[in-house]
Design a protein around this motif. Structure first.
Motif, PDB file in Angstrom:
ATOM      1  N   LEU B 547       0.832  -1.202   0.000  1.00  0.00           N
ATOM      2  CA  LEU B 547       0.000   0.000   0.000  1.00  0.00           C
ATOM      3  C   LEU B 547       0.868   1.253   0.000  1.00  0.00           C
ATOM      4  CD1 LEU B 547      -2.849  -0.863   2.512  1.00  0.00           C
ATOM      5  CD2 LEU B 547      -3.116  -0.244   0.115  1.00  0.00           C
ATOM      6  N   TYR B 548       1.924   1.212   0.766  1.00  0.00           N
ATOM      7  CA  TYR B 548       2.812   2.374   0.822  1.00  0.00           C
ATOM      8  C   TYR B 548       3.423   2.649  -0.541  1.00  0.00           C
ATOM      9  CZ  TYR B 548       3.114   3.970   5.641  1.00  0.00           C
ATOM     10  OH  TYR B 548       2.857   4.569   6.848  1.00  0.00           O
ATOM     11  N   ASP B 549       3.811   1.560  -1.204  1.00  0.00           N
ATOM     12  CA  ASP B 549       4.413   1.743  -2.528  1.00  0.00           C
ATOM     13  C   ASP B 549       3.432   2.409  -3.477  1.00  0.00           C
ATOM     14  OD1 ASP B 549       6.733   0.732  -1.683  1.00  0.00           O
ATOM     15  OD2 ASP B 549       6.621  -1.181  -2.755  1.00  0.00           O
ATOM     16  N   VAL B 550       2.203   1.929  -3.426  1.00  0.00           N
ATOM     17  CA  VAL B 550       1.188   2.535  -4.285  1.00  0.00           C
ATOM     18  C   VAL B 550       1.000   4.003  -3.904  1.00  0.00           C
ATOM     19  CG1 VAL B 550      -1.218   2.443  -4.989  1.00  0.00           C
ATOM     20  CG2 VAL B 550       0.047   0.338  -4.583  1.00  0.00           C
ATOM     21  N   MET B 551       0.960   4.203  -2.595  1.00  0.00           N
ATOM     22  CA  MET B 551       0.756   5.564  -2.094  1.00  0.00           C
ATOM     23  C   MET B 551       1.870   6.498  -2.584  1.00  0.00           C
ATOM     24  SD  MET B 551      -1.507   6.924  -0.201  1.00  0.00           S
ATOM     25  CE  MET B 551      -1.495   8.608  -0.719  1.00  0.00           C
ATOM     26  N   LEU B 552       3.087   6.007  -2.507  1.00  0.00           N
ATOM     27  CA  LEU B 552       4.225   6.835  -2.937  1.00  0.00           C
ATOM     28  C   LEU B 552       4.162   7.111  -4.432  1.00  0.00           C
ATOM     29  CD1 LEU B 552       7.066   5.185  -0.873  1.00  0.00           C
ATOM     30  CD2 LEU B 552       6.223   7.528  -0.647  1.00  0.00           C
ATOM     31  N   LYS B 553       3.722   6.113  -5.162  1.00  0.00           N
ATOM     32  CA  LYS B 553       3.592   6.309  -6.609  1.00  0.00           C
ATOM     33  C   LYS B 553       2.552   7.380  -6.891  1.00  0.00           C
ATOM     34  CE  LYS B 553       5.010   1.756  -8.156  1.00  0.00           C
ATOM     35  NZ  LYS B 553       4.475   0.390  -8.293  1.00  0.00           N
ATOM     36  N   ILE B 554       1.454   7.309  -6.154  1.00  0.00           N
ATOM     37  CA  ILE B 554       0.403   8.306  -6.360  1.00  0.00           C
ATOM     38  C   ILE B 554       0.934   9.707  -6.052  1.00  0.00           C
ATOM     39  CG2 ILE B 554      -1.783   9.149  -5.449  1.00  0.00           C
ATOM     40  CD1 ILE B 554      -2.579   6.205  -5.052  1.00  0.00           C
ATOM     41  N   GLU B 555       1.645   9.791  -4.933  1.00  0.00           N
ATOM     42  CA  GLU B 555       2.170  11.107  -4.551  1.00  0.00           C
ATOM     43  C   GLU B 555       3.166  11.625  -5.576  1.00  0.00           C
ATOM     44  OE1 GLU B 555       1.555  10.735   0.265  1.00  0.00           O
ATOM     45  OE2 GLU B 555       3.546  10.450  -0.598  1.00  0.00           O
ATOM     46  N   GLN B 556       3.979  10.685  -6.102  1.00  0.00           N
ATOM     47  CA  GLN B 556       4.938  11.096  -7.123  1.00  0.00           C
ATOM     48  C   GLN B 556       4.206  11.568  -8.367  1.00  0.00           C
ATOM     49  OE1 GLN B 556       8.240  11.401  -6.849  1.00  0.00           O
ATOM     50  NE2 GLN B 556       8.113  12.301  -8.887  1.00  0.00           N
ATOM     51  N   LEU B 557       3.173  10.841  -8.716  1.00  0.00           N
ATOM     52  CA  LEU B 557       2.372  11.229  -9.884  1.00  0.00           C
ATOM     53  C   LEU B 557       1.800  12.630  -9.698  1.00  0.00           C
ATOM     54  CD1 LEU B 557       0.187   8.286 -11.222  1.00  0.00           C
ATOM     55  CD2 LEU B 557       1.734   9.762 -12.490  1.00  0.00           C
ATOM     56  N   ARG B 558       1.364  12.876  -8.498  1.00  0.00           N
ATOM     57  CA  ARG B 558       0.757  14.190  -8.245  1.00  0.00           C
ATOM     58  C   ARG B 558       1.763  15.309  -8.404  1.00  0.00           C
ATOM     59  NH1 ARG B 558      -3.418  13.225  -3.224  1.00  0.00           N
ATOM     60  NH2 ARG B 558      -4.966  12.144  -4.480  1.00  0.00           N
ATOM     61  N   ARG B 559       3.003  15.004  -8.045  1.00  0.00           N
ATOM     62  CA  ARG B 559       4.033  16.043  -8.212  1.00  0.00           C
ATOM     63  C   ARG B 559       4.319  16.289  -9.683  1.00  0.00           C
ATOM     64  NH1 ARG B 559       6.933  12.934  -4.501  1.00  0.00           N
ATOM     65  NH2 ARG B 559       6.248  13.513  -2.423  1.00  0.00           N
ATOM     66  N   ASP B 560       4.178  15.248 -10.446  1.00  0.00           N
ATOM     67  CA  ASP B 560       4.480  15.372 -11.876  1.00  0.00           C
ATOM     68  C   ASP B 560       3.252  15.748 -12.698  1.00  0.00           C
ATOM     69  OD1 ASP B 560       6.958  14.615 -11.164  1.00  0.00           O
ATOM     70  OD2 ASP B 560       6.757  12.522 -11.770  1.00  0.00           O
ATOM     71  N   GLN B 561       2.229  16.222 -12.025  1.00  0.00           N
ATOM     72  CA  GLN B 561       0.989  16.528 -12.748  1.00  0.00           C
ATOM     73  C   GLN B 561       1.238  17.558 -13.845  1.00  0.00           C
ATOM     74  OE1 GLN B 561      -2.083  17.860 -10.168  1.00  0.00           O
ATOM     75  NE2 GLN B 561      -3.597  18.099 -11.792  1.00  0.00           N
ATOM     76  N   PRO B 562       0.820  17.222 -15.071  1.00  0.00           N
ATOM     77  CA  PRO B 562       0.997  18.182 -16.159  1.00  0.00           C
ATOM     78  C   PRO B 562       0.140  19.418 -15.917  1.00  0.00           C
ATOM     79  CG  PRO B 562       0.477  15.986 -16.992  1.00  0.00           C
ATOM     80  CD  PRO B 562       0.237  15.968 -15.525  1.00  0.00           C
ATOM     81  N   GLU B 563       0.657  20.540 -16.370  1.00  0.00           N
ATOM     82  CA  GLU B 563      -0.069  21.781 -16.081  1.00  0.00           C
ATOM     83  C   GLU B 563      -1.268  21.971 -16.995  1.00  0.00           C
ATOM     84  OE1 GLU B 563       2.832  24.976 -15.971  1.00  0.00           O
ATOM     85  OE2 GLU B 563       4.022  23.728 -14.618  1.00  0.00           O
ATOM     86  N   ASP B 564      -1.083  21.562 -18.210  1.00  0.00           N
ATOM     87  CA  ASP B 564      -2.170  21.750 -19.171  1.00  0.00           C
ATOM     88  C   ASP B 564      -3.199  20.635 -18.996  1.00  0.00           C
ATOM     89  OD1 ASP B 564      -3.793  22.431 -21.173  1.00  0.00           O
ATOM     90  OD2 ASP B 564      -2.403  21.958 -22.815  1.00  0.00           O
ATOM     91  N   GLU B 565      -4.393  20.995 -18.506  1.00  0.00           N
ATOM     92  CA  GLU B 565      -5.385  19.982 -18.194  1.00  0.00           C
ATOM     93  C   GLU B 565      -6.053  19.418 -19.438  1.00  0.00           C
ATOM     94  OE1 GLU B 565      -7.858  20.353 -14.991  1.00  0.00           O
ATOM     95  OE2 GLU B 565      -6.215  20.923 -13.647  1.00  0.00           O
ATOM     96  N   GLU B 566      -5.921  20.078 -20.585  1.00  0.00           N
ATOM     97  CA  GLU B 566      -6.600  19.636 -21.802  1.00  0.00           C
ATOM     98  C   GLU B 566      -5.750  18.640 -22.586  1.00  0.00           C
ATOM     99  OE1 GLU B 566      -9.767  20.686 -22.304  1.00  0.00           O
ATOM    100  OE2 GLU B 566      -9.409  21.611 -20.353  1.00  0.00           O
ATOM    101  N   SER B 567      -4.454  18.650 -22.319  1.00  0.00           N
ATOM    102  CA  SER B 567      -3.555  17.889 -23.193  1.00  0.00           C
ATOM    103  C   SER B 567      -3.747  16.383 -23.028  1.00  0.00           C
ATOM    104  CB  SER B 567      -2.112  18.257 -22.895  1.00  0.00           C
ATOM    105  OG  SER B 567      -1.765  17.736 -21.638  1.00  0.00           O
ATOM    106  N   GLN B 568      -3.234  15.683 -24.016  1.00  0.00           N
ATOM    107  CA  GLN B 568      -3.297  14.228 -23.992  1.00  0.00           C
ATOM    108  C   GLN B 568      -2.458  13.694 -22.839  1.00  0.00           C
ATOM    109  OE1 GLN B 568      -2.162  12.601 -27.719  1.00  0.00           O
ATOM    110  NE2 GLN B 568      -3.509  10.852 -27.539  1.00  0.00           N
ATOM    111  N   LEU B 569      -1.381  14.417 -22.612  1.00  0.00           N
ATOM    112  CA  LEU B 569      -0.478  14.023 -21.538  1.00  0.00           C
ATOM    113  C   LEU B 569      -1.226  13.983 -20.213  1.00  0.00           C
ATOM    114  CD1 LEU B 569       2.621  13.460 -21.515  1.00  0.00           C
ATOM    115  CD2 LEU B 569       2.861  15.724 -20.487  1.00  0.00           C
ATOM    116  N   PHE B 570      -2.072  15.002 -20.009  1.00  0.00           N
ATOM    117  CA  PHE B 570      -2.811  15.078 -18.762  1.00  0.00           C
ATOM    118  C   PHE B 570      -3.785  13.915 -18.654  1.00  0.00           C
ATOM    119  CE2 PHE B 570      -6.463  16.393 -16.249  1.00  0.00           C
ATOM    120  CZ  PHE B 570      -5.846  16.728 -15.069  1.00  0.00           C
ATOM    121  N   GLN B 571      -4.392  13.610 -19.781  1.00  0.00           N
ATOM    122  CA  GLN B 571      -5.376  12.528 -19.757  1.00  0.00           C
ATOM    123  C   GLN B 571      -4.703  11.205 -19.404  1.00  0.00           C
ATOM    124  OE1 GLN B 571      -7.550  12.677 -23.431  1.00  0.00           O
ATOM    125  NE2 GLN B 571      -8.557  14.613 -22.826  1.00  0.00           N
TER     126      GLN B 571
END
Lengths: 96, 861
Positions: B547-571
């Motif tokens: 669970l911690y590993d998943v949690m850390l991955k989620i947190e890492q993902l959140r840090r890397d959140q793309p700024e442009d919400e419309e882009s394919q990258l964001f999706q």
């Protein structure tokens, strides 16, 4: 380089470095590098009577390999974060 | 008659034997009372020969001008030189011991001159010519036997003749007038040449030195006089004494001969550098004899000082005045220069010595250099993976503040440590400068890293790190295959575990089947619940880590959140994020049916402290409905919680490990889990509160739950929320409907009934006291700190009182009367340990009494 990362957050904290020659130096941590070489400022040797030659020394650079322990201030260490960092490190190593 | 300041007293003594016999040392008493005027009686005679001696009688001629005459002879010799056969040196070995032969071969002076310095003959001659008049030279070339040829001493001449067999070719030379002698010398030279040719043997060195010596002796009258003053004085009384120096002379001669022989042998051994050796030999001999003489006559020191530099002396003497001047000035200049250089060198050495105490000490620039190297090594593309702790730590610590860790761009970053508190003024300026500098270095290092790819070479690093990468240090000693399942691997170790694992696998399969059915029907209650054994401690820990590993991955993902919400990258990012959260939720087992196991898997997951700590982070990641689901599950399974089950351990007085463990767990629960619960309850409608309370009743023993800290805290917040809702002070939710209120009322009454008559047992102080081995009365002072443990109970009672009706309140007061009075009495009568305890007691009582509209001060004992 987890430990290095931890030490970086401890700059300007008061730490006690125990050397392998049983010398204990308390001082303000100025910097650490990836070899865990330590620079201390405003140092004070714990057993001054036994090490009078250290009385005049005000700062020092300690080679990482001669350090046995470093006593950290509890308040300056985020244990939970440290756990997380350990998990991340393990994750990264498994990935390789 | 004093020459060179020489004391002439001795002469007079000797001239006056009467006086001299008595006293060897003259006593001067001139001018004194006792002066006997003997000075006047002195015989000033014996001067008649002075003219003869010093040539004062008339024209002295130029007989003494040796230089001029030998010079002309020299020219003749130069012509004759080619005919002179070079002596075959080896032949000398045939007759080295024959002294007579050696002496016979001792060629006269012109000969030697030619031998010695054929090319520089003129100068040498000059120097020797000069030597005659130079007082400095006087003691120098003193051959011990030379005095024999003193022309002023007939006795000496006789002695010299006495040696004629030895020095056969010489006496005529030395006794003749200089002019004739010169001619004779030439003749002698011819003779010697013939002899040498005939004998095929020659000793140039010996002849050199000998002629040299003889020349010094014969050509220097002053020398002769110095050397043998007694002879010179011609005192009759000295006649018999002349034999003494004679014997001495003989000895000295022998010595000299031996020395010469010795030197000759040395010379023969070193044939190669005949010229040099000759000079050396000459010097040596000069020195030797000169020193002997000087030691004998001058006590050594001054003469030695001069003579110790025969080279210099000879050199300086060989120049004419202008040349000498030039040489001297040149020498002076050189000396000055050398002195200057020396001074310079000394100053430099002094400086170095001064600085040497700072050896091995780093200067500021050294330190800066190291810092720069260190910084350049810290560059990384992914600071969050390489430097996670420092990055997050500084982010947490300096929330709102500009991040302490230096960051460059979005991807890169370095950690030079958290930059400390910014000082005002210059310091800040310096800090900015340093930051800019570091930025430059880092950018350069980044470019370099890109260029060289991912090679682990540490260029310019402060040392060498072996291994694949410095980032991997310290070396990993424990190697675990990441793919292998630790649970199964461990389980197969013994059969018992194996069975369990088998069951677990079966259970998982069945649970999966049921989950599928649920998903198909959309009704969880439709299918039968598969009973499972509770998760083992090990399984729990593994699950938590996952669970911690998943949690850390989620947190890492959140840090890397793309700024442009419309882009394919964001999706794509969003999809990955959602997937991870889903996985997290499933793994958290909140949706597993209640009856699956006891304790419920979810409850097992939050049993370890790290599970409890994970909970709030996890709930932050999930949506609000899921949080409510979690809350419901938690309340429903509240009695299964470890902190509730193990709570009785807290009532034990003695300090055990288990007790401390439970304390820690309780603390962790209240700190990590409870705030989340509180947050949920704060916004919960009355309906939900009633439902929760109902679930608590269903879940198990409410009284036991109420006797635990977490249970009591849960009840308190639920009751408080109801009070708030009833008062309608919260605007975010609509006021409760009458049906809801009525539902609540019935549930509350049920609660009150359950708790009444057991209210006192809610107090930890009461429980502790009653569980004491010898009953409550045995201890005058109950264990300390219980008043603080009682505080939550008083809070709960206050919340209860607020919700209670008038009759219920009266029942409350009746039941708690004794406890209230006990607290107030002990507080007022000073039965407490200290002021804080007294105040705690009063405050506790007031918590409850205020809820009833009363105060502890109203109680009159």
């Amino acid at each position: 380089m987890l430990i290095f990362s931890v030490f970086k957050t401890l700059t300007d904290q008061e730490v006690t470095v125990e050397l392998k020659n049983d010398l204990c130096i308390k001082g303000t941590l100025k910097s650490v590098d990836q070899f865990l070489n330590i620079r201390l400022d405003a140092i004070q040797v714990l057993d001054e009577a036994r090490h009078p030659h250290m009385m005049a020394v005000k700062n020092c650079f300690i080679r990482g390999s001669v350090v046995r322990y470093v006593q950290l201030p509890t308040s300056a260490v985020d244990t939970q974060l440290l756990e997380d960092a350990t998990r991340r490190e393990a994750m990264n190593q498994n990935k390789r | 008659m004093s020459f060179f300041g020489f004391d002439t007293t001795l002469d007079r003594d000797k001239r006056n034997p009467g006086e001299g016999n008595h006293e060897n040392i003259a006593v001067y008493t001139f001018g004194e009372d006792g002066y006997d005027a003997l000075g006047d009686a002195l015989d000033e005679g014996l001067d008649e020969l002075n003219d003869e001696t010093f040539g004062g009688s008339g024209d002295i001629g130029k007989d003494f001008d040796y230089a001029g005459q030998t010079g002309t002879a020299m020219e003749k010799l130069h012509v004759a030189a080619p005919e002179y056969p070079q002596p075959p040196i080896q032949v000398k070995l045939d007759h080295p011991s024959s002294l007579e032969a050696l002496w016979a071969q001792a060629s006269p002076q012109p000969n030697h001159k030619q031998h010695r310095v054929p090319s520089a003959g003129r100068h040498v001659e000059d120097s020797w010519g000069r030597a005659d008049t130079s007082p400095m030279v006087a003691p120098a070339p003193v051959p011990n036997h030379a005095h024999k040829f003193d022309p002023f001493s007939s006795d000496a001449a006789n002695f010299g003749q006495g040696y004629s067999p030895v020095l056969s070719p010489r006496p005529p030379v030395h006794h003749a007038q200089p002019r004739i002698r010169t001619l004779q010398e030439i003749e002698m030279e011819q003779l010697a040449l013939a002899q040498q040719a005939r004998l095929s043997s020659s000793v140039p060195s010996l002849s050199n030195s000998m002629s040299h010596l003889s020349m010094g002796g014969s050509e220097s009258p002053s020398f002769g006089r110095y050397h043998h003053e007694p002879e010179y004085t011609r005192s009759p009384s000295m006649a018999n004494q002349q034999y003494v120096p004679d014997e001495l002379e003989q000895q000295l001669l022998l010595q000299a001969q031996q020395q010469q022989l010795l030197q000759l042998q040395q010379h023969l051994l070193q044939q190669r550098h005949v010229q040099q050796q000759q000079q050396l030999l000459q010097q040596q001999q000069q020195q030797l004899t000169a020193q002997a003489v000087a030691a004998a006559y001058f006590g050594g020191a001054p003469a030695k000082a001069i003579l110790s530099h025969p080279d210099l002396m000879e050199h300086s003497l060989s120049m004419d005045p202008e040349q000498r001047e030039a040489v001297m000035t040149e020498a002076m200049r050189k000396i000055m220069e050398a002195e200057r250089m020396e001074e310079k060198r000394r100053r430099k050495a002094f400086k170095i010595a001064q600085m040497s105490k700072y050896n091995d000490i780093m200067t500021q620039s050294d330190k800066d250099f190291i810092t720069r190297i260190q910084v350049s090594q810290l560059v990384t593309q992914d600071p969050y993976s390489e430097d996670f702790y420092a990055q997050v730590f500084s982010a947490l610590r300096s929330r709102g503040d500009t991040g302490g860790v230096i960051k460059f761009g979005s991807s890169g970053g370095i950690g030079v440590g958290v930059l400390g508190h910014r000082g005002p003024g210059r310091r800040e300026n310096a800090m900015q400068k340093m930051q800019a500098q570091v930025e430059r270095i880092v950018n350069a290092a980044k470019n370099r890293e890109k260029e060289k790819g991912n090679s682990a070479a540490l260029q310019g690093a402060l040392g060498r790190v072996s291994g694949r990468s410095y980032k991997a240090a310290p070396r990993q000693l424990l190697q675990v295959e990441p793919g292998s399942s630790p649970v199964l691997a461990h389980a197969t170790a013994n059969t018992k575990e194996d069975n369990k694992a088998h069951e677990a696998r079966e259970g998982v399969a069945r649970a999966a089947a049921q989950a599928e059915r649920e998903a198909l029907t959309g009704d969880p209650s439709a299918g039968e619940v598969v009973r499972q054994p509770p998760l083992t401690h090990r399984q729990v820990l593994v699950a938590i880590e996952a669970l911690y590993d998943v949690m850390l991955k989620i947190e890492q993902l959140r840090r890397d959140q793309p700024e442009d919400e419309e882009s394919q990258l964001f999706q794509r990012w969003n999809a990955a994020h959602e997937e991870l959260i889903e996985k997290l939720w499933v793994d958290f087992k909140v949706m597993v049916p209640l009856e699956t196991s006891d304790p419920h898997p979810f409850i097992s997951l939050i049993a370890p402290i790290k599970g409890k700590r994970l909970l709030p982070r996890l709930l932050q990641a999930v949506s609000q409905p899921r949080r409510n689901l979690f809350f419901t599950l938690l309340v429903a399974c509240f009695s299964q919680l470890d902190v509730v089950r193990d709570a009785p351990l807290l009532d034990i007085v003695e300090d055990t490990r288990e007790k401390r463990d439970v304390e820690k767990q309780t603390e962790a629960f209240l700190v990590s889990v409870f705030p989340t619960v509180l947050g949920l309850v704060k916004h919960a409608p009355l309906r939900l509160i009633s439902g929760m309370l109902g679930l608590l009743f269903d879940g198990g023993d409410l009284l036991n739950i109420a006797r635990t800290k977490p249970g009591l805290a849960l009840l308190t917040i639920l009751l408080s929320r109801v009070v708030v809702l009833k008062e309608g002070s919260s605007n975010e939710t609509e006021p409760p409907t009458p049906e809801e209120l009525q539902q609540w009322q019935s549930i509350f009454e049920h609660l009150f009934l359950l708790l009444s008559n057991h209210l006192l047992s809610l107090f930890p102080s009461t429980r502790v006291t009653t569980s004491l081995p010898f009953g409550p009365g045995y201890y005058v002072q109950p264990p300390k700190g219980l008043d603080f443990a009682d505080q939550p109970v008083w809070q709960f009672l206050a919340a209860l009182a607020l919700n209670a009706s008038m009759t219920q309140q009266q029942a409350l007061v009746t039941e708690l009367r004794e406890k209230v009075l006990e607290n107030v009495t002990s507080a007022n009568k000073g039965w407490t340990a200290d002021e804080t305890e007294r105040q705690a007691k009063i405050a506790n009582v007031n918590l409850f009494l205020h809820a009833l509209g009363l105060d502890s001060s109203q109680i009159v004992l």
